[in-house]
Design a protein around this motif. Structure first.
Motif, PDB file in Angstrom:
ATOM      1  N   ALA A 171       0.838  -1.203   0.000  1.00 31.68           N
ATOM      2  CA  ALA A 171       0.000   0.000   0.000  1.00 31.68           C
ATOM      3  C   ALA A 171       0.873   1.253   0.000  1.00 31.68           C
ATOM      4  N   ASP A 172       1.951   1.235   0.786  1.00 36.88           N
ATOM      5  CA  ASP A 172       2.868   2.375   0.820  1.00 36.88           C
ATOM      6  C   ASP A 172       3.528   2.589  -0.539  1.00 36.88           C
ATOM      7  N   MET A 173       3.904   1.492  -1.205  1.00 38.27           N
ATOM      8  CA  MET A 173       4.554   1.606  -2.510  1.00 38.27           C
ATOM      9  C   MET A 173       3.591   2.177  -3.551  1.00 38.27           C
ATOM     10  N   ARG A 174       2.338   1.726  -3.511  1.00 41.66           N
ATOM     11  CA  ARG A 174       1.341   2.269  -4.432  1.00 41.66           C
ATOM     12  C   ARG A 174       1.159   3.770  -4.211  1.00 41.66           C
ATOM     13  N   ALA A 175       1.088   4.167  -2.941  1.00 43.19           N
ATOM     14  CA  ALA A 175       0.919   5.590  -2.629  1.00 43.19           C
ATOM     15  C   ALA A 175       2.115   6.389  -3.120  1.00 43.19           C
ATOM     16  N   LEU A 176       3.320   5.831  -2.986  1.00 46.58           N
ATOM     17  CA  LEU A 176       4.525   6.511  -3.445  1.00 46.58           C
ATOM     18  C   LEU A 176       4.500   6.695  -4.959  1.00 46.58           C
ATOM     19  N   ILE A 177       4.111   5.652  -5.685  1.00 47.53           N
ATOM     20  CA  ILE A 177       4.081   5.729  -7.149  1.00 47.53           C
ATOM     21  C   ILE A 177       3.089   6.788  -7.614  1.00 47.53           C
ATOM     22  N   VAL A 178       1.904   6.821  -6.985  1.00 48.48           N
ATOM     23  CA  VAL A 178       0.909   7.835  -7.335  1.00 48.48           C
ATOM     24  C   VAL A 178       1.439   9.230  -7.037  1.00 48.48           C
ATOM     25  N   ALA A 179       2.122   9.383  -5.894  1.00 52.32           N
ATOM     26  CA  ALA A 179       2.682  10.686  -5.530  1.00 52.32           C
ATOM     27  C   ALA A 179       3.748  11.132  -6.521  1.00 52.32           C
ATOM     28  N   LEU A 180       4.552  10.200  -7.003  1.00 48.48           N
ATOM     29  CA  LEU A 180       5.580  10.540  -7.992  1.00 48.48           C
ATOM     30  C   LEU A 180       4.941  11.111  -9.257  1.00 48.48           C
ATOM     31  N   LEU A 194      -2.580  -7.449 -10.892  1.00 48.44           N
ATOM     32  CA  LEU A 194      -3.455  -6.677 -11.754  1.00 48.44           C
ATOM     33  C   LEU A 194      -4.409  -5.775 -10.975  1.00 48.44           C
ATOM     34  N   ALA A 195      -4.786  -6.175  -9.775  1.00 56.22           N
ATOM     35  CA  ALA A 195      -5.616  -5.300  -8.952  1.00 56.22           C
ATOM     36  C   ALA A 195      -4.843  -4.034  -8.595  1.00 56.22           C
ATOM     37  N   SER A 216      -4.143   0.949 -23.933  1.00 57.99           N
ATOM     38  CA  SER A 216      -5.375   1.694 -23.700  1.00 57.99           C
ATOM     39  C   SER A 216      -5.401   2.216 -22.273  1.00 57.99           C
ATOM     40  N   THR A 217      -6.355   3.092 -22.001  1.00 61.32           N
ATOM     41  CA  THR A 217      -6.592   3.479 -20.608  1.00 61.32           C
ATOM     42  C   THR A 217      -7.206   2.288 -19.880  1.00 61.32           C
ATOM     43  N   VAL A 218      -7.052   2.269 -18.577  1.00 63.73           N
ATOM     44  CA  VAL A 218      -7.618   1.178 -17.780  1.00 63.73           C
ATOM     45  C   VAL A 218      -9.136   1.160 -17.927  1.00 63.73           C
ATOM     46  N   ARG A 288     -16.229  -5.284 -15.133  1.00 67.74           N
ATOM     47  CA  ARG A 288     -15.172  -6.267 -15.302  1.00 67.74           C
ATOM     48  C   ARG A 288     -13.897  -5.766 -14.656  1.00 67.74           C
ATOM     49  N   THR A 289     -13.180  -6.659 -13.983  1.00 71.10           N
ATOM     50  CA  THR A 289     -11.889  -6.283 -13.414  1.00 71.10           C
ATOM     51  C   THR A 289     -10.821  -6.338 -14.503  1.00 71.10           C
ATOM     52  N   LEU A 290      -9.720  -5.659 -14.263  1.00 71.76           N
ATOM     53  CA  LEU A 290      -8.611  -5.709 -15.203  1.00 71.76           C
ATOM     54  C   LEU A 290      -8.078  -7.128 -15.328  1.00 71.76           C
ATOM     55  N   GLU A 291      -8.130  -7.872 -14.241  1.00 65.70           N
ATOM     56  CA  GLU A 291      -7.660  -9.252 -14.265  1.00 65.70           C
ATOM     57  C   GLU A 291      -8.497 -10.098 -15.230  1.00 65.70           C
ATOM     58  N   GLU A 292      -9.817  -9.921 -15.206  1.00 66.84           N
ATOM     59  CA  GLU A 292     -10.690 -10.662 -16.113  1.00 66.84           C
ATOM     60  C   GLU A 292     -10.386 -10.313 -17.559  1.00 66.84           C
ATOM     61  N   VAL A 293     -10.206  -9.026 -17.841  1.00 71.13           N
ATOM     62  CA  VAL A 293      -9.906  -8.590 -19.207  1.00 71.13           C
ATOM     63  C   VAL A 293      -8.565  -9.150 -19.663  1.00 71.13           C
TER      64      VAL A 293
END
Length: 311
Positions: A171-180, A194-195, A216-218, A288-293
């Motif tokens: 969760a911290d890594m995801r937040a860091l990537i978004v902040a970057l 994929l989630a 494509s966009t998500v 649909r989730t990205l995983e399903e696609v």
């Protein structure tokens, strides 16, 4: 016009020679835009890491081209503005985390102050004086990301950055990537989760057997929401559903009917079903989730390739 940070054109890589040649990357043309988080997805062996290594100038393409920050990949002036973690971190085991980063900083001509700032960003400030060999897998991964962040590069390439992290660390890594990305940096992210990609990426590229299947966009990749309906009798429910959504807008999935309709259509659908004396057990809106696609795309691609090989 949006600035392109990475652009590949027909990028191809073959290994081996003669009858033993293997096509690892097959004519990949993709773009990564400034300030976005781009997810690069594919099964193991799909060609993701080889593509990333060509972008970083670590592997020479067999054909095609790749430009990074508007210049050919691998040029010194480009490398100075790119941070990367590819195929796991590699550091001196008997040096501390801080000393390892100091070595990297000196090699890249960066001031020593960037080391503590990088350790702080990945929550390793209190373990910076421990030897690298004592680090857990997750801590080693964090140090690799810290190395990629030093010097505030314009483009950050991360290959499985959450590998080995616990849920809180992920969760911290995801937040860091978004902040970057919000700070104006561009992140090219390769991940099996994929989630995670669905949550933080702006656009994605899906690669399988060396070929780029889709970029494509998500949101566009996942498509619009649908209504899931369970009702009896099924034949009467199906007739009503086809009248509301159209013949091509209804699919039978087990004991459910899937209607290509938005959630706002649910009340009217239920009224029509009740009027037709259909017992409605459940109506739910679902995306649909990205995983399903992803699995749908890669499975279809591999089935098509198998059929083509058998012809």
């Amino acid at each position: 016009m949006t600035e392109l940070m990475v652009q590949t054109d027909g990028l191809t890589k073959r290994y081996g020679s003669g009858d033993h040649r293997r096509l690892a990357v097959d004519s990949v043309s993709m773009t990564v835009r400034r300030g976005e988080v781009y997810g690069f997805l594919g099964p193991n062996g799909a060609g993701k890491t080889t593509t990333l290594r060509m972008m970083l100038g670590l592997v020479r393409p067999t054909a095609g081209s790749v430009s990074v920050l508007g210049r050919p990949a691998g040029r010194p002036e480009v490398t100075a503005r790119v941070g990367a973690l590819v195929e796991g971190p590699g550091f001196y085991p008997f040096l501390t985390g801080r000393d390892n980063l100091l070595v990297m900083a000196r090699y890249r001509g960066l001031p020593e102050r960037v080391v503590d700032a990088a350790l702080e960003r990945v929550d390793l400030a209190d373990r910076g004086d421990d030897r690298f060999k004592s680090y857990s897998l997750g801590m080693k991964q964090r140090l690799g990301v810290a190395s990629a962040l030093m010097g505030d590069p314009n483009l950050i390439v991360l290959d499985e950055p959450t590998n080995g992290l616990d849920p809180a660390g992920m969760a911290d890594m995801r937040a860091l990537i978004v902040a970057l990305a919000r700070g104006g940096q561009t992140v090219l992210l390769s991940s099996h989760l994929l989630a995670e990609v669905q949550e933080i990426c702006d656009r994605v590229g899906v690669i399988d057997n060396g070929r780029l299947l889709r970029e494509s966009t998500v949101a566009d990749l996942r498509g619009s929401a649908s209504l899931r309906l369970r009702a009896e009798p099924v034949d009467r429910a199906l007739a009503v559903a086809m009248r509301v959504a159209g013949d091509d807008g209804v699919r039978v999935l087990g004991d459910e009917l899937v209607l290509e309709l938005p959630a706002t259509a649910a009340p009217g659908l239920v009224r029509d079903l009740v009027a037709a004396r259909v017992d409605v057990h459940e109506v739910a809106s679902r995306e649909r989730t990205l995983e399903e696609v992803f699995f749908e795309m890669t499975t279809t691609h591999r089935n098509d390739e198998t059929e083509e090989a058998l012809r």
